[in-house]
Design a protein around this motif. Structure first.
Motif, PDB file in Angstrom:
ATOM      1  N   PRO A 140      -5.335  11.461  57.929  1.00 23.65           N
ATOM      2  CA  PRO A 140      -5.931  10.077  58.076  1.00 23.65           C
ATOM      3  C   PRO A 140      -6.765   9.570  57.118  1.00 23.65           C
ATOM      4  O   PRO A 140      -7.016   8.349  56.761  1.00 23.65           O
ATOM      5  N   GLN A 141      -7.438  10.698  56.109  1.00 20.28           N
ATOM      6  CA  GLN A 141      -8.272  10.362  55.137  1.00 20.28           C
ATOM      7  C   GLN A 141      -7.435   9.524  54.049  1.00 20.28           C
ATOM      8  O   GLN A 141      -8.174   9.074  53.172  1.00 20.28           O
ATOM      9  N   ASP A 142      -6.223   9.846  54.057  1.00 19.29           N
ATOM     10  CA  ASP A 142      -5.445   9.231  53.018  1.00 19.29           C
ATOM     11  C   ASP A 142      -5.137   7.649  53.361  1.00 19.29           C
ATOM     12  O   ASP A 142      -4.445   6.774  52.520  1.00 19.29           O
ATOM     13  N   SER A 143      -5.487   7.036  54.522  1.00 23.59           N
ATOM     14  CA  SER A 143      -5.367   5.649  54.797  1.00 23.59           C
ATOM     15  C   SER A 143      -5.871   4.878  53.917  1.00 23.59           C
ATOM     16  O   SER A 143      -7.402   4.651  53.760  1.00 23.59           O
ATOM     17  N   ALA A 144      -5.316   3.711  53.366  1.00 21.32           N
ATOM     18  CA  ALA A 144      -5.831   2.826  52.302  1.00 21.32           C
ATOM     19  C   ALA A 144      -4.991   1.907  51.901  1.00 21.32           C
ATOM     20  O   ALA A 144      -3.828   1.873  52.227  1.00 21.32           O
ATOM     21  N   VAL A 145      -5.484   0.980  51.139  1.00 22.03           N
ATOM     22  CA  VAL A 145      -4.533   0.199  50.256  1.00 22.03           C
ATOM     23  C   VAL A 145      -4.211   0.900  48.974  1.00 22.03           C
ATOM     24  O   VAL A 145      -5.261   1.253  48.242  1.00 22.03           O
ATOM     25  N   GLY A 193     -14.469  -0.239  53.047  1.00 25.21           N
ATOM     26  CA  GLY A 193     -16.099   0.154  52.741  1.00 25.21           C
ATOM     27  C   GLY A 193     -16.067   1.304  51.824  1.00 25.21           C
ATOM     28  O   GLY A 193     -17.469   1.863  51.669  1.00 25.21           O
ATOM     29  N   LYS A 194     -15.089   1.660  50.984  1.00 28.09           N
ATOM     30  CA  LYS A 194     -15.181   2.759  50.154  1.00 28.09           C
ATOM     31  C   LYS A 194     -14.697   2.059  48.583  1.00 28.09           C
ATOM     32  O   LYS A 194     -14.024   1.031  48.472  1.00 28.09           O
ATOM     33  N   GLU A 195     -15.377   2.849  47.526  1.00 30.63           N
ATOM     34  CA  GLU A 195     -14.956   2.309  46.184  1.00 30.63           C
ATOM     35  C   GLU A 195     -13.327   2.773  46.085  1.00 30.63           C
ATOM     36  O   GLU A 195     -12.924   3.598  46.555  1.00 30.63           O
ATOM     37  N   ARG A 196     -12.928   2.307  45.125  1.00 28.74           N
ATOM     38  CA  ARG A 196     -11.632   2.467  44.485  1.00 28.74           C
ATOM     39  C   ARG A 196     -11.526   3.925  44.019  1.00 28.74           C
ATOM     40  O   ARG A 196     -12.484   4.171  43.209  1.00 28.74           O
ATOM     41  N   GLU A 197     -10.564   4.511  44.232  1.00 29.99           N
ATOM     42  CA  GLU A 197     -10.295   5.911  43.742  1.00 29.99           C
ATOM     43  C   GLU A 197      -9.132   5.972  43.024  1.00 29.99           C
ATOM     44  O   GLU A 197      -8.025   5.664  43.244  1.00 29.99           O
TER      45      GLU A 197
END
Length: 126
Positions: A88-93, A42-46
């Motif tokens: 936890p905010q670092d969770s991502a692909v 649900g978030k943009e690529r960073e």
């Protein structure tokens, strides 16, 4: 043609560390600037970090500055992202990408990169 494969992701507890690797095959990593990106649901690529061809210049997003370190070993055709103090905010692909940038600096915008890996999942949870 450059193929990139990320590895090193997994589940880690808050405050923990991981080291991601980006292995390249094909036309050679040396000529390319490498960037690390992430995308959470649900978030943009960073764009997180980048490193120039010789490894002498790096760049970090404010969200990871002081916690993440990008390095490269051109002899091994591999770029690393050392991640510490994970939350936890670092969770991502997490994705690595390669691009030809004829500048002494590197950028963290997606459009600057031509080749992308398929990503590795990082989950930070207790």
């Amino acid at each position: 043609q450059l193929q990139l494969v990320e590895s090193g992701g997994g589940l880690v507890q808050p405050g923990g560390s991981l080291r991601l690797s980006c292995a390249a095959s094909g036309s050679g990593l040396y000529y390319n600037t490498i960037g690390w990106f992430r995308q959470a649901p649900g978030k943009e690529r960073e764009g997180l970090s980048c490193i120039t061809t010789a490894g002498d210049t790096t760049n970090y997003a404010d969200s990871v500055k002081g916690r993440f370190t990008i390095t490269r070993d051109n002899a091994k055709n591999t770029v690393y992202l050392e991640m510490t103090s994970l939350n936890p905010q670092d969770s991502a692909v997490y994705y690595c990408a390669a691009g030809l940038m004829l500048t002494p600096t590197c950028g963290r915008r997606s459009y600057q990169y031509d080749w992308w890996g398929r990503g590795t999942q990082v989950a930070v949870s207790s």
